[in-house]
Write a protein that holds these residues in place. Structure first.
Motif, PDB file in Angstrom:
ATOM      1  N   TYR A  16       0.833  -1.207   0.000  1.00  0.00           N
ATOM      2  CA  TYR A  16       0.000   0.000   0.000  1.00  0.00           C
ATOM      3  C   TYR A  16       0.868   1.259   0.000  1.00  0.00           C
ATOM      4  O   TYR A  16       0.635   2.183  -0.774  1.00  0.00           O
ATOM      5  CB  TYR A  16      -0.943  -0.009   1.206  1.00  0.00           C
ATOM      6  CG  TYR A  16      -1.889   1.158   1.190  1.00  0.00           C
ATOM      7  CD1 TYR A  16      -3.063   1.104   0.461  1.00  0.00           C
ATOM      8  CD2 TYR A  16      -1.593   2.332   1.882  1.00  0.00           C
ATOM      9  CE1 TYR A  16      -3.930   2.186   0.416  1.00  0.00           C
ATOM     10  CE2 TYR A  16      -2.436   3.419   1.850  1.00  0.00           C
ATOM     11  CZ  TYR A  16      -3.611   3.336   1.117  1.00  0.00           C
ATOM     12  OH  TYR A  16      -4.459   4.413   1.075  1.00  0.00           O
ATOM     13  N   ASP A  17       1.870   1.289   0.872  1.00  0.00           N
ATOM     14  CA  ASP A  17       2.749   2.462   0.957  1.00  0.00           C
ATOM     15  C   ASP A  17       3.494   2.717  -0.352  1.00  0.00           C
ATOM     16  O   ASP A  17       3.659   3.868  -0.762  1.00  0.00           O
ATOM     17  CB  ASP A  17       3.744   2.311   2.104  1.00  0.00           C
ATOM     18  CG  ASP A  17       3.079   2.398   3.476  1.00  0.00           C
ATOM     19  OD1 ASP A  17       1.911   2.839   3.567  1.00  0.00           O
ATOM     20  OD2 ASP A  17       3.737   1.995   4.462  1.00  0.00           O
ATOM     21  N   LEU A  18       3.934   1.652  -1.009  1.00  0.00           N
ATOM     22  CA  LEU A  18       4.607   1.819  -2.303  1.00  0.00           C
ATOM     23  C   LEU A  18       3.645   2.368  -3.351  1.00  0.00           C
ATOM     24  O   LEU A  18       4.027   3.228  -4.152  1.00  0.00           O
ATOM     25  CB  LEU A  18       5.195   0.493  -2.778  1.00  0.00           C
ATOM     26  CG  LEU A  18       6.493   0.077  -2.112  1.00  0.00           C
ATOM     27  CD1 LEU A  18       6.793  -1.386  -2.413  1.00  0.00           C
ATOM     28  CD2 LEU A  18       7.652   0.960  -2.571  1.00  0.00           C
ATOM     29  N   LYS A  75      -3.054   3.786  -6.251  1.00  0.00           N
ATOM     30  CA  LYS A  75      -3.663   2.997  -5.181  1.00  0.00           C
ATOM     31  C   LYS A  75      -3.612   1.526  -5.588  1.00  0.00           C
ATOM     32  O   LYS A  75      -3.356   1.203  -6.740  1.00  0.00           O
ATOM     33  CB  LYS A  75      -5.090   3.447  -4.942  1.00  0.00           C
ATOM     34  CG  LYS A  75      -5.143   4.867  -4.408  1.00  0.00           C
ATOM     35  CD  LYS A  75      -6.408   5.151  -3.710  1.00  0.00           C
ATOM     36  CE  LYS A  75      -6.294   6.540  -3.099  1.00  0.00           C
ATOM     37  NZ  LYS A  75      -7.435   6.871  -2.321  1.00  0.00           N
ATOM     38  N   PRO A  76      -3.861   0.626  -4.641  1.00  0.00           N
ATOM     39  CA  PRO A  76      -3.755  -0.801  -4.953  1.00  0.00           C
ATOM     40  C   PRO A  76      -4.658  -1.294  -6.093  1.00  0.00           C
ATOM     41  O   PRO A  76      -4.206  -2.108  -6.903  1.00  0.00           O
ATOM     42  CB  PRO A  76      -4.132  -1.475  -3.629  1.00  0.00           C
ATOM     43  CG  PRO A  76      -3.696  -0.500  -2.592  1.00  0.00           C
ATOM     44  CD  PRO A  76      -4.008   0.845  -3.182  1.00  0.00           C
ATOM     45  N   LEU A 112       9.048  -6.275  -0.417  1.00  0.00           N
ATOM     46  CA  LEU A 112       7.600  -6.499  -0.303  1.00  0.00           C
ATOM     47  C   LEU A 112       7.276  -7.508   0.796  1.00  0.00           C
ATOM     48  O   LEU A 112       6.273  -7.367   1.503  1.00  0.00           O
ATOM     49  CB  LEU A 112       7.019  -6.986  -1.630  1.00  0.00           C
ATOM     50  CG  LEU A 112       6.821  -5.952  -2.720  1.00  0.00           C
ATOM     51  CD1 LEU A 112       6.438  -6.629  -4.029  1.00  0.00           C
ATOM     52  CD2 LEU A 112       5.768  -4.933  -2.311  1.00  0.00           C
ATOM     53  N   LEU A 113       8.119  -8.513   0.945  1.00  0.00           N
ATOM     54  CA  LEU A 113       7.865  -9.564   1.925  1.00  0.00           C
ATOM     55  C   LEU A 113       8.404  -9.238   3.324  1.00  0.00           C
ATOM     56  O   LEU A 113       8.222 -10.015   4.254  1.00  0.00           O
ATOM     57  CB  LEU A 113       8.479 -10.884   1.445  1.00  0.00           C
ATOM     58  CG  LEU A 113       7.830 -11.488   0.217  1.00  0.00           C
ATOM     59  CD1 LEU A 113       8.598 -12.713  -0.239  1.00  0.00           C
ATOM     60  CD2 LEU A 113       6.374 -11.835   0.484  1.00  0.00           C
ATOM     61  N   PRO A 169      14.318  -1.017  -0.147  1.00  0.00           N
ATOM     62  CA  PRO A 169      13.454  -1.302  -1.293  1.00  0.00           C
ATOM     63  C   PRO A 169      14.186  -1.395  -2.628  1.00  0.00           C
ATOM     64  O   PRO A 169      13.598  -1.803  -3.628  1.00  0.00           O
ATOM     65  CB  PRO A 169      12.495  -0.101  -1.308  1.00  0.00           C
ATOM     66  CG  PRO A 169      13.259   0.993  -0.646  1.00  0.00           C
ATOM     67  CD  PRO A 169      14.163   0.319   0.356  1.00  0.00           C
ATOM     68  N   GLU A 170      15.467  -1.046  -2.663  1.00  0.00           N
ATOM     69  CA  GLU A 170      16.229  -1.032  -3.918  1.00  0.00           C
ATOM     70  C   GLU A 170      16.328  -2.433  -4.528  1.00  0.00           C
ATOM     71  O   GLU A 170      16.483  -3.423  -3.825  1.00  0.00           O
ATOM     72  CB  GLU A 170      17.639  -0.496  -3.656  1.00  0.00           C
ATOM     73  CG  GLU A 170      17.663   0.835  -2.976  1.00  0.00           C
ATOM     74  CD  GLU A 170      17.947   1.961  -3.925  1.00  0.00           C
ATOM     75  OE1 GLU A 170      18.588   1.716  -4.951  1.00  0.00           O
ATOM     76  OE2 GLU A 170      17.512   3.087  -3.624  1.00  0.00           O
TER      77      GLU A 170
END
Length: 71
Positions: A7-9, A16-17, A60-61, A67-68
């Protein structure tokens, strides 16, 4: 953890998702499962999401806080 990062990404990318899911061919029902019961996407879907959101699958997990993508 997955849903929060996903969601934040999405928000950080200005979306939005639901639109992301539609773009990669995922139903809104799957999004609901991710959000409400905490299920995780399969490997193929994780790769699509990571590519779309320009982050690593590990991020993501929740396996890393970076996040790179290692390319």
């Amino acid at each position: 953890m997955f849903w929060d990062r996903f969601y934040d990404l999405c928000v950080s990318k200005g979306t939005k998702p639901n639109p992301v899911a539609k773009d990669i061919g995922i139903s809104s029902g799957i999004l609901t499962k991710w959000k409400t019961i905490g299920s995780l996407p399969n490997g193929e879907t994780l790769i699509k999401l990571a590519d779309y959101l320009d982050c690593s699958v590990d991020y993501l997990l929740g396996r890393t806080d970076n996040p790179e993508v290692n390319r």
